[in-house]
Design an enzyme around this catalytic site. Structure first.
Site, PDB file in Angstrom:
ATOM      1  N   GLY A 263      -0.246   1.965   4.488  1.00 38.97           N
ATOM      2  CA  GLY A 263       0.562   2.694   3.960  1.00 38.97           C
ATOM      3  C   GLY A 263       1.675   3.011   4.731  1.00 38.97           C
ATOM      4  N   GLN A 264       2.595   4.010   4.668  1.00 33.32           N
ATOM      5  CA  GLN A 264       3.898   4.289   5.393  1.00 33.32           C
ATOM      6  C   GLN A 264       3.541   4.846   7.024  1.00 33.32           C
ATOM      7  OE1 GLN A 264       5.973   7.864   4.789  1.00 33.32           O
ATOM      8  NE2 GLN A 264       7.940   6.979   5.544  1.00 33.32           N
TER       9      GLN A 264
ATOM     10  N   TYR B 157      -1.182  17.729  -4.774  1.00 35.29           N
ATOM     11  CA  TYR B 157      -1.176  17.178  -3.441  1.00 35.29           C
ATOM     12  C   TYR B 157      -1.208  18.191  -2.493  1.00 35.29           C
ATOM     13  CZ  TYR B 157       0.954  14.806   0.548  1.00 35.29           C
ATOM     14  OH  TYR B 157       1.289  14.341   1.927  1.00 35.29           O
TER      15      TYR B 157
ATOM     16  N   GLY C 262      -5.991   3.630   4.727  1.00 39.20           N
ATOM     17  CA  GLY C 262      -4.460   3.922   4.608  1.00 39.20           C
ATOM     18  C   GLY C 262      -3.689   3.148   5.440  1.00 39.20           C
TER      19      GLY C 262
ATOM     20  N   LYS D  34      -4.215  19.250   0.459  1.00 40.70           N
ATOM     21  CA  LYS D  34      -3.783  19.235   1.767  1.00 40.70           C
ATOM     22  C   LYS D  34      -4.531  20.625   2.263  1.00 40.70           C
ATOM     23  CE  LYS D  34      -2.068  15.456   2.601  1.00 40.70           C
ATOM     24  NZ  LYS D  34      -3.172  14.435   3.351  1.00 40.70           N
TER      25      LYS D  34
ATOM     26  N   ILE E  75     -11.767   3.997  -1.683  1.00 40.21           N
ATOM     27  CA  ILE E  75     -11.961   4.992  -0.832  1.00 40.21           C
ATOM     28  C   ILE E  75     -12.853   6.063  -1.662  1.00 40.21           C
ATOM     29  CG2 ILE E  75      -9.882   6.873  -1.258  1.00 40.21           C
ATOM     30  CD1 ILE E  75     -10.964   5.592   2.042  1.00 40.21           C
TER      31      ILE E  75
END
Ligand code: AKB
Length: 314
Positions: A12-13, A140, A9, A144, A52
């Site tokens: 990504g941000q 999501y 990732g 997590k 991934i």
């Protein structure tokens, strides 16, 4: 031969800012940035592209580069996750299991990000404790929570040195977030500077835990460099900096630039309402000395100043 660091990732941000920070500390030749579709042409460093969910391809990249540490960041976020829950489960969980299995055999150190999304509507919402009810209502959040349990299990059963934080909403100007619920706290700056107006997808009184990206990157690296003997949490540490309502952010921004903010809550509201308003991160502060630096006024000014340069606004 020195063991290398691999970041999934990477574009990504979080990855867009973590990779340069790691390159600075450990050298460009020691950091492998793993992306998927959008790899910036001007990226300066070692790069790999992988799907991934392709376990074999992920393992072969880990082998190829003699990896000692993985920052496994790749993830679909909360709002996007509700559009395709199955894809979200596959992306968020499969790669993690592959990385952890490889870590067992090769004694890797692993960082994996959890989120305030691991909490749910039955969690105490104010100063949410480290150990509390975790009943997330988004896919999501489900990934997590499952990931937290998985990393904890690999630590207990196989002794994997895996470390994690529950990130609040991260605010940054370098790379935009995508598909999150806390994205309004970034989009308000972008639209504010380019259009002078922003239509917010949550109510004005929506209060959520947030953090400026520099604090988030520093927390990540500090946790990974902390003495393992001091770490008492191996599922995921609560991590906090600032909490504010959408309207408080709008007010702070308007001290510097004129932005007309209107509110049109949509499906994001239900997600935001299921998350804590503030987080008790005293365990992280005690165990590895975590301390945030960016307050709401400091974060706001830093965002505006940097985005003005980025957009060429005077
Ligand atoms: C999201 O809004 O989905 C993320 C998060 C809080 O994990 N920024």
């Amino acid at each position: 031969m020195t063991k290398k660091i691999l970041v999934t990732g990477a574009f990504g941000q979080i990855g867009s800012e973590l990779v340069p920070a790691l390159q600075k500390s450990y050298g460009k030749h020691n950091v492998i940035a793993v992306g998927h579709k959008h790899i910036p042409e001007d990226f300066d460093g070692i790069v790999e592209s992988v799907e991934i969910t392709d376990n074999k391809a992920v393992t072969s990249i880990l082998k190829k580069h003699n990896i000692g540490t993985v920052y496994h960041l790749v993830s679909l976020l909360s709002a996007k996750g509700e559009i395709d829950p199955t894809l979200t489960w596959n992306i968020n969980m499969n790669g993690l299991k592959t990385v952890l299995d490889y870590a067992v055999e090769n004694k890797l150190k692993v960082f994996w990000p959890s989120s305030i999304a691991a909490f749910g509507p039955t969690t105490p919402r104010v100063r949410t404790p480290q150990k509390t009810v975790l009943e997330p209502t988004t896919m999501y959040g489900v990934t997590k929570l499952a990931g937290e349990n998985l990393v904890h299990y690999y630590h207990l059963k196989y002794g994997v040195d895996v470390r994690s934080v529950r990130y609040p909403g991260l605010i940054s100007w370098k790379a935009p977030p995508g598909g999150g619920t806390t994205d309004f706290a970034v989009a308000i700056f972008y639209d504010g500077l380019t259009k002078g107006a922003y239509e917010c997808f949550v109510r004005p009184d929506t209060k959520l835990p947030m953090m400026y990206m520099d604090d988030g990157i520093r927390a990540t690296i500090e946790l990974m460099e902390a003495d393992p003997k001091k770490l008492t949490i191996r599922n995921s540490y609560n991590l906090a900096a600032i909490s504010f309502m959408a309207e408080e952010l709008a007010k702070e921004i308007n001290k510097h630039i004129k932005v007309k903010v209107t509110y049109k809550p949509d499906f994001h509201q239900k997600i935001a309402d299921s998350w804590p308003q503030s987080i008790d991160d005293s365990v992280a502060r005690r165990d590895w000395g975590w301390k945030h630096e960016f307050t709401l006024p400091k974060m706001t000014l830093t965002m505006i100043n940097n985005l003005k340069i980025k957009f060429g606004v005077v």
